[in-house]
Design an enzyme around this catalytic site. Structure first.
Site, PDB file in Angstrom:
ATOM      1  N   HIS A  36       0.810  -1.220   0.000  1.00  0.00           N
ATOM      2  CA  HIS A  36       0.000   0.000   0.000  1.00  0.00           C
ATOM      3  C   HIS A  36       0.841   1.267   0.000  1.00  0.00           C
ATOM      4  O   HIS A  36       0.402   2.320   0.466  1.00  0.00           O
ATOM      5  CB  HIS A  36      -0.946  -0.001   1.217  1.00  0.00           C
ATOM      6  CG  HIS A  36      -1.905  -1.137   1.223  1.00  0.00           C
ATOM      7  ND1 HIS A  36      -2.600  -1.527   2.357  1.00  0.00           N
ATOM      8  CD2 HIS A  36      -2.299  -1.989   0.240  1.00  0.00           C
ATOM      9  CE1 HIS A  36      -3.375  -2.558   2.067  1.00  0.00           C
ATOM     10  NE2 HIS A  36      -3.209  -2.856   0.788  1.00  0.00           N
ATOM     11  N   GLU A  47      -3.889 -13.189  -3.853  1.00  0.00           N
ATOM     12  CA  GLU A  47      -2.857 -12.180  -4.046  1.00  0.00           C
ATOM     13  C   GLU A  47      -1.620 -12.442  -3.192  1.00  0.00           C
ATOM     14  O   GLU A  47      -1.318 -11.687  -2.273  1.00  0.00           O
ATOM     15  CB  GLU A  47      -3.413 -10.780  -3.765  1.00  0.00           C
ATOM     16  CG  GLU A  47      -4.188 -10.640  -2.461  1.00  0.00           C
ATOM     17  CD  GLU A  47      -4.674  -9.222  -2.245  1.00  0.00           C
ATOM     18  OE1 GLU A  47      -3.844  -8.293  -2.286  1.00  0.00           O
ATOM     19  OE2 GLU A  47      -5.875  -9.043  -2.035  1.00  0.00           O
ATOM     20  N   GLU A  57      -3.624  -6.246  -9.627  1.00  0.00           N
ATOM     21  CA  GLU A  57      -2.258  -6.008  -9.148  1.00  0.00           C
ATOM     22  C   GLU A  57      -1.314  -6.960  -9.868  1.00  0.00           C
ATOM     23  O   GLU A  57      -1.577  -8.159  -9.958  1.00  0.00           O
ATOM     24  CB  GLU A  57      -2.198  -6.189  -7.627  1.00  0.00           C
ATOM     25  CG  GLU A  57      -3.074  -5.160  -6.910  1.00  0.00           C
ATOM     26  CD  GLU A  57      -3.379  -5.516  -5.464  1.00  0.00           C
ATOM     27  OE1 GLU A  57      -2.721  -6.437  -4.934  1.00  0.00           O
ATOM     28  OE2 GLU A  57      -4.274  -4.898  -4.881  1.00  0.00           O
TER      29      GLU A  57
END
Length: 401
Positions: free
Chosen positions: A231, A357, A261
């Site tokens: 992040h 992820e 992503e």
């Protein structure tokens, strides 16, 4: 001049909401079953995600409280006067505006709608200590009952209409991904690449949803050492040949979050980095194969942990392997009970939407340094899971510039 505590300002005509009336009625019916099971007479919501889920209205607080009061018969959003008629135009159900003429008109309005001496449901993960004092002082409840965990579980299961919107979001994220890939080249800044992706997504959302409000879509595009955290914000760092990159596109459609992503490299990838990248891609593919009905989040997590441990890479993992999707964002909401972590025992069921992820972060100074992350969105169905992310992953596609 008469200065009321509240008033109804139903200005203009009602807007097209993200979902049909039947969808909101079904959600409210589910909520009322939860209320009945918990012995709750009235539910008082204060969070952006819950108010948006049950009414369609996504508020902008700017230091002011907002609410939704639900009884067995009524559903009313409570908004600040600064927003005028927009909350009514963009909500399912009734809306009442509170004024700033005296302190605590918000809570006076909540009390008028809920009545005194009731069993009141509240969001234990959002209402502040000060808010609880106000709730007890103005509503004089017979009891206060935490309901956030129960309504979160309701949100786990997406309706066909929600899945259709999430599918659009995944496709918009792909549009942003391709725009970013086209903008990558040595000598450009992270911020320039990020803007290309954001602009492409906002234009695509406006094309697909001409009646919506447009807000909050964003990109995190990181390079080099800036890829170490998932992040990390965008900077002005200039891209160089051989840089590891992290592409993160986040379209927001009516409060619904989706994401893409990907790991990329500028022009070339060195052997050490390629080895780590390929291992993370393999974990990503393995993890996606595990997502199916009847499997718990913890079980999936332990299996991917073992996969990394066999390759002496588990020590480079820093967080869970995926999470739920729905009404959430980076600054509000979280369906924390549906995350791929060791401490989450939720069992996957058809209608849930979850990401895969995996991420590995290799410290600076070591061969292959940087953060490697792939991210796809999957819809759990009766037989397994459908991957609704289209942008490709891996070295064959993502050595660019």
């Amino acid at each position: 001049m008469d200065r009321p505590e509240n008033y109804r300002f139903h200005n203009g005509t009602e807007a097209v909401l993200p979902f049909a009336a039947e969808e909101y009625e079904a959600r409210l019916a589910g909520l009322r079953r939860i209320m009945a099971d918990l012995g709750v007479d009235v539910a008082v919501f204060t969070s952006m995600h819950s108010i948006a889920y049950y009414s369609g209205f996504l508020y902008c607080s700017f230091g002011r409280p907002y609410g939704l009061v639900v009884t067995p018969e009524t559903s009313v959003t409570v908004s600040a006067g600064i927003d005028a008629g927009q909350p009514w135009r963009r909500c399912y159900g009734d809306n009442i505006t509170y004024t700033d003429w005296q302190r605590d008109n918000f809570w006076r309005t909540i009390a008028q709608l809920s009545g005194a001496g009731k069993a009141v449901g509240y969001e234990e993960d959002h209402l502040t200590l000060q808010g609880m004092e106000k709730l007890k002082g103005f509503l004089s409840p017979t009891s206060v009952v935490p309901i956030a965990a129960s309504v979160m579980k309701q949100r786990f299961h997406k309706s066909p209409a929600e899945i259709a919107l999430i599918r659009h979001g995944a496709q918009v994220a792909d549009v942003g991904g391709y725009a970013i890939r086209d903008a990558i080249k040595a000598g450009v800044r992270e911020i320039d690449v990020a803007m290309a992706g954001r602009d492409a997504m906002e234009l695509e959302i406006a094309k697909r949803f001409p009646d919506a409000e447009y807000r909050d879509t964003w990109v995190w595009f990181q390079s080099g050492i800036n890829t170490d955290g998932a992040h990390n914000p965008v900077t002005g760092r200039v891209l160089e040949r051989g840089d590891i990159l992290s592409l993160n596109t986040f379209p927001m459609i009516s409060g619904y979050y989706t994401a893409l992503e990907r790991t990329l490299f500028v022009q070339e990838v060195d052997p050490a980095s390629l080895k780590i990248w390929e291992a993370n891609v393999a974990a990503h593919e393995y993890g996606m194969s595990l997502l199916k009905p009847g499997v718990s989040c913890a079980e999936v997590t332990h299996k991917i942990n073992a996969f990394f441990a066999e390759r002496d890479l588990l020590q480079y993992r820093t967080f869970g392997y995926g999470h739920s999707f729905g009404v959430l964002s980076h600054y509000y909401g979280r369906e924390a009970g549906l995350e791929l972590r060791e401490d989450i025992d939720t069992v996957l069921e058809p209608g849930m939407v979850i990401s895969m992820e995996p991420m590995l972060t290799i410290p600076n100074g070591q061969p292959g340094a940087g953060g490697y992350r792939e991210h796809d969105i999957l819809v759990i169905n009766e037989d397994g899971a459908e991957n609704i992310t289209g942008y490709p992953y891996g070295p064959e596609t993502n050595v660019v510039g």
